[in-house]
Design a protein around this motif. Structure first.
Motif, mmCIF file in Angstrom:
data_model
loop_
_atom_site.group_PDB
_atom_site.id
_atom_site.type_symbol
_atom_site.label_atom_id
_atom_site.label_comp_id
_atom_site.label_asym_id
_atom_site.label_seq_id
_atom_site.Cartn_x
_atom_site.Cartn_y
_atom_site.Cartn_z
ATOM 1 N N ARG A 56 40.293 49.918 48.430
ATOM 2 C CA ARG A 56 39.664 49.759 47.114
ATOM 3 C C ARG A 56 39.036 48.387 46.959
ATOM 4 O O ARG A 56 39.509 47.406 47.528
ATOM 5 N N LYS A 57 37.968 48.357 46.168
ATOM 6 C CA LYS A 57 37.277 47.090 45.920
ATOM 7 C C LYS A 57 36.590 47.180 44.564
ATOM 8 O O LYS A 57 36.077 48.223 44.184
ATOM 9 N N ASP A 58 36.588 46.059 43.865
ATOM 10 C CA ASP A 58 35.837 45.983 42.624
ATOM 11 C C ASP A 58 34.440 45.474 42.972
ATOM 12 O O ASP A 58 34.269 44.329 43.363
ATOM 13 N N PHE A 59 33.460 46.337 42.850
ATOM 14 C CA PHE A 59 32.088 45.977 43.195
ATOM 15 C C PHE A 59 31.375 45.262 42.048
ATOM 16 O O PHE A 59 30.217 44.904 42.175
ATOM 17 N N ALA A 60 32.061 45.082 40.947
ATOM 18 C CA ALA A 60 31.524 44.373 39.770
ATOM 19 C C ALA A 60 30.237 45.022 39.258
ATOM 20 O O ALA A 60 29.187 44.389 39.147
ATOM 21 N N PHE A 61 30.350 46.306 38.953
ATOM 22 C CA PHE A 61 29.213 47.020 38.373
ATOM 23 C C PHE A 61 28.791 46.327 37.078
ATOM 24 O O PHE A 61 29.622 46.100 36.197
ATOM 25 N N ARG A 145 22.182 42.886 43.334
ATOM 26 C CA ARG A 145 23.384 42.218 43.860
ATOM 27 C C ARG A 145 24.542 43.204 43.995
ATOM 28 O O ARG A 145 25.292 43.173 44.968
ATOM 29 N N TYR A 146 24.695 44.046 43.003
ATOM 30 C CA TYR A 146 25.750 45.069 43.020
ATOM 31 C C TYR A 146 25.615 45.970 44.251
ATOM 32 O O TYR A 146 26.569 46.169 45.006
ATOM 33 N N PHE A 147 24.420 46.494 44.479
ATOM 34 C CA PHE A 147 24.217 47.379 45.632
ATOM 35 C C PHE A 147 24.284 46.621 46.947
ATOM 36 O O PHE A 147 24.746 47.172 47.951
ATOM 37 N N GLN A 148 23.853 45.373 46.957
ATOM 38 C CA GLN A 148 23.994 44.557 48.163
ATOM 39 C C GLN A 148 25.473 44.410 48.515
ATOM 40 O O GLN A 148 25.854 44.480 49.685
ATOM 41 N N GLY A 149 26.309 44.215 47.497
ATOM 42 C CA GLY A 149 27.760 44.130 47.718
ATOM 43 C C GLY A 149 28.311 45.412 48.329
ATOM 44 O O GLY A 149 29.199 45.373 49.190
ATOM 45 N N ILE A 150 27.789 46.549 47.902
ATOM 46 C CA ILE A 150 28.220 47.840 48.470
ATOM 47 C C ILE A 150 27.811 47.931 49.935
ATOM 48 O O ILE A 150 28.611 48.344 50.783
ATOM 49 N N HIS A 151 26.591 47.537 50.245
ATOM 50 C CA HIS A 151 26.132 47.572 51.646
ATOM 51 C C HIS A 151 26.977 46.648 52.523
ATOM 52 O O HIS A 151 27.374 47.031 53.632
ATOM 53 N N VAL A 152 27.270 45.454 52.034
ATOM 54 C CA VAL A 152 28.094 44.499 52.799
ATOM 55 C C VAL A 152 29.492 45.075 53.015
ATOM 56 O O VAL A 152 30.047 45.008 54.118
ATOM 57 N N TYR A 153 30.053 45.673 51.977
ATOM 58 C CA TYR A 153 31.381 46.291 52.072
ATOM 59 C C TYR A 153 31.398 47.367 53.164
ATOM 60 O O TYR A 153 32.306 47.402 53.999
ATOM 61 N N LEU A 154 30.393 48.245 53.159
ATOM 62 C CA LEU A 154 30.337 49.302 54.174
ATOM 63 C C LEU A 154 30.244 48.712 55.581
ATOM 64 O O LEU A 154 30.902 49.200 56.504
ATOM 65 N N GLN A 155 29.446 47.660 55.728
ATOM 66 C CA GLN A 155 29.338 47.007 57.035
ATOM 67 C C GLN A 155 30.670 46.417 57.456
ATOM 68 O O GLN A 155 31.098 46.579 58.609
ATOM 69 N N GLU A 156 31.328 45.705 56.535
ATOM 70 C CA GLU A 156 32.618 45.086 56.846
ATOM 71 C C GLU A 156 33.659 46.125 57.234
ATOM 72 O O GLU A 156 34.499 45.877 58.099
ATOM 73 N N LYS A 157 33.605 47.268 56.609
ATOM 74 C CA LYS A 157 34.562 48.351 56.886
ATOM 75 C C LYS A 157 34.077 49.269 58.009
ATOM 76 O O LYS A 157 34.678 50.307 58.263
ATOM 77 N N LYS A 158 32.991 48.867 58.643
ATOM 78 C CA LYS A 158 32.418 49.620 59.768
ATOM 79 C C LYS A 158 32.127 51.088 59.404
ATOM 80 O O LYS A 158 32.320 51.995 60.199
ATOM 81 N N TYR A 159 31.685 51.279 58.173
ATOM 82 C CA TYR A 159 31.285 52.597 57.684
ATOM 83 C C TYR A 159 32.379 53.645 57.878
ATOM 84 O O TYR A 159 32.093 54.802 58.196
ATOM 85 N N SER A 160 33.608 53.231 57.679
ATOM 86 C CA SER A 160 34.740 54.151 57.845
ATOM 87 C C SER A 160 34.702 55.249 56.780
ATOM 88 O O SER A 160 34.038 55.117 55.742
#
Length: 190
Positions: A56-61, A145-160
Motif C-alpha cells: 500500500r502507498k498513499d499517492f497523495a491524490f 505529479r500524482y500520476f508521475q508518483g504512480i509511474h515511479v511506484y510501479l517501476q520501484e515495485k517492478k510492475y508486480s
C-alpha cells in the motif's frame, strides 16, 4: 448572401459565447461510459487487496484541487481531461497488458478514449481568457505529479501484480472523484 453569412456568424458567436458552449454539454452517454469504466476497473481485480497490504502507498491524490468548488468551468474540463488522459496512458502500455485480462483492459481503454473524445469537444469552446496557463497550472501540475508518483511506484515495485492491484484501486478512487466532478458540471450546464 450577406444575410446568410451574418446569421451563421451570429450562431457561431452565440454557441461559443458565455451563454452557450458548442458541444460542451456532457452527454448522459458520457456519464454512463464513466460509470462503466469504474465497473470495468472493479472487474479487473485479480488479487485481494488484503493480500497486497504490504505494498500500500498513499499517492497523495489532489482531491481538493480536483473536487474543489473553486474550479472554474474551463479548469474543471481541463482537470477531467488530464485525469482521463493520464489514466488512459497508464493502462495503455505493454506492461499493463501483461497484468490484466486483455478483453477488460481493451474495454477500459476504449471507454477512457471515448470520454476523452467527448471532453475534447468541451475543451475548445470553454477555454478562453479565463483559462490562462496560470489559471490551470495548479490543478494540472498536481495531477501530473500524482500520476508521475504512480509511474515511479510501479517501476520501484517492478510492475508486480500487487503493485498493479494497488494502482487499480487508486485509479478507481481518482476516477470516482472525476465522475463526481463531471456530474457537478452536468448539473451546472443542464
Amino acid at each position: 448572401m450577406a444575410c446568410v453569412l451574418s446569421l451563421l456568424m451570429a450562431l457561431v458567436l452565440v454557441s461559443y459565447g458565455p451563454g452557450g458552449s458548442l458541444g460542451c454539454d456532457l452527454s448522459q452517454n458520457h456519464m454512463l461510459v464513466g460509470r462503466k469504466n469504474l465497473r470495468l476497473l472493479g472487474q479487473m481485480r485479480r488479487l485481494s487487496p488484503r493480500f497486497c497490504l504490504q505494498d500500500r502507498k498513499d499517492f497523495a491524490f489532489p482531491q481538493e484541487m480536483v473536487e474543489g468548488s473553486q474550479l472554474q468551468e474551463a479548469q474543471a474540463f481541463s482537470v477531467l481531461h488530464e485525469m482521463l488522459q493520464q489514466s488512459f496512458n497508464l493502462f495503455h502500455t505493454e506492461r499493463s497488458s501483461a497484468a490484466w485480462d486483455t478483453t477488460l483492459l481493451e474495454q477500459l481503454c476504449t471507454g477512457l478514449h471515448q470520454q476523452l473524445d467527448d471532453l475534447d469537444a468541451c475543451l475548445g469552446p470553454v477555454t478562453g481568457e479565463e483559462d490562462s496557463a496560470l489559471g490551470r497550472m495548479g490543478p494540472i501540475l498536481a495531477l501530473k505529479r500524482y500520476f508521475q508518483g504512480i509511474h515511479v511506484y510501479l517501476q520501484e515495485k517492478k510492475y508486480s501484480n500487487c503493485a498493479w492491484e494497488i494502482v487499480r484501486v487508486e485509479i478507481m478512487r481518482s476516477l470516482s472523484s472525476s465522475t463526481s466532478l463531471q456530474e457537478r458540471l452536468k448539473m451546472r450546464n443542464g
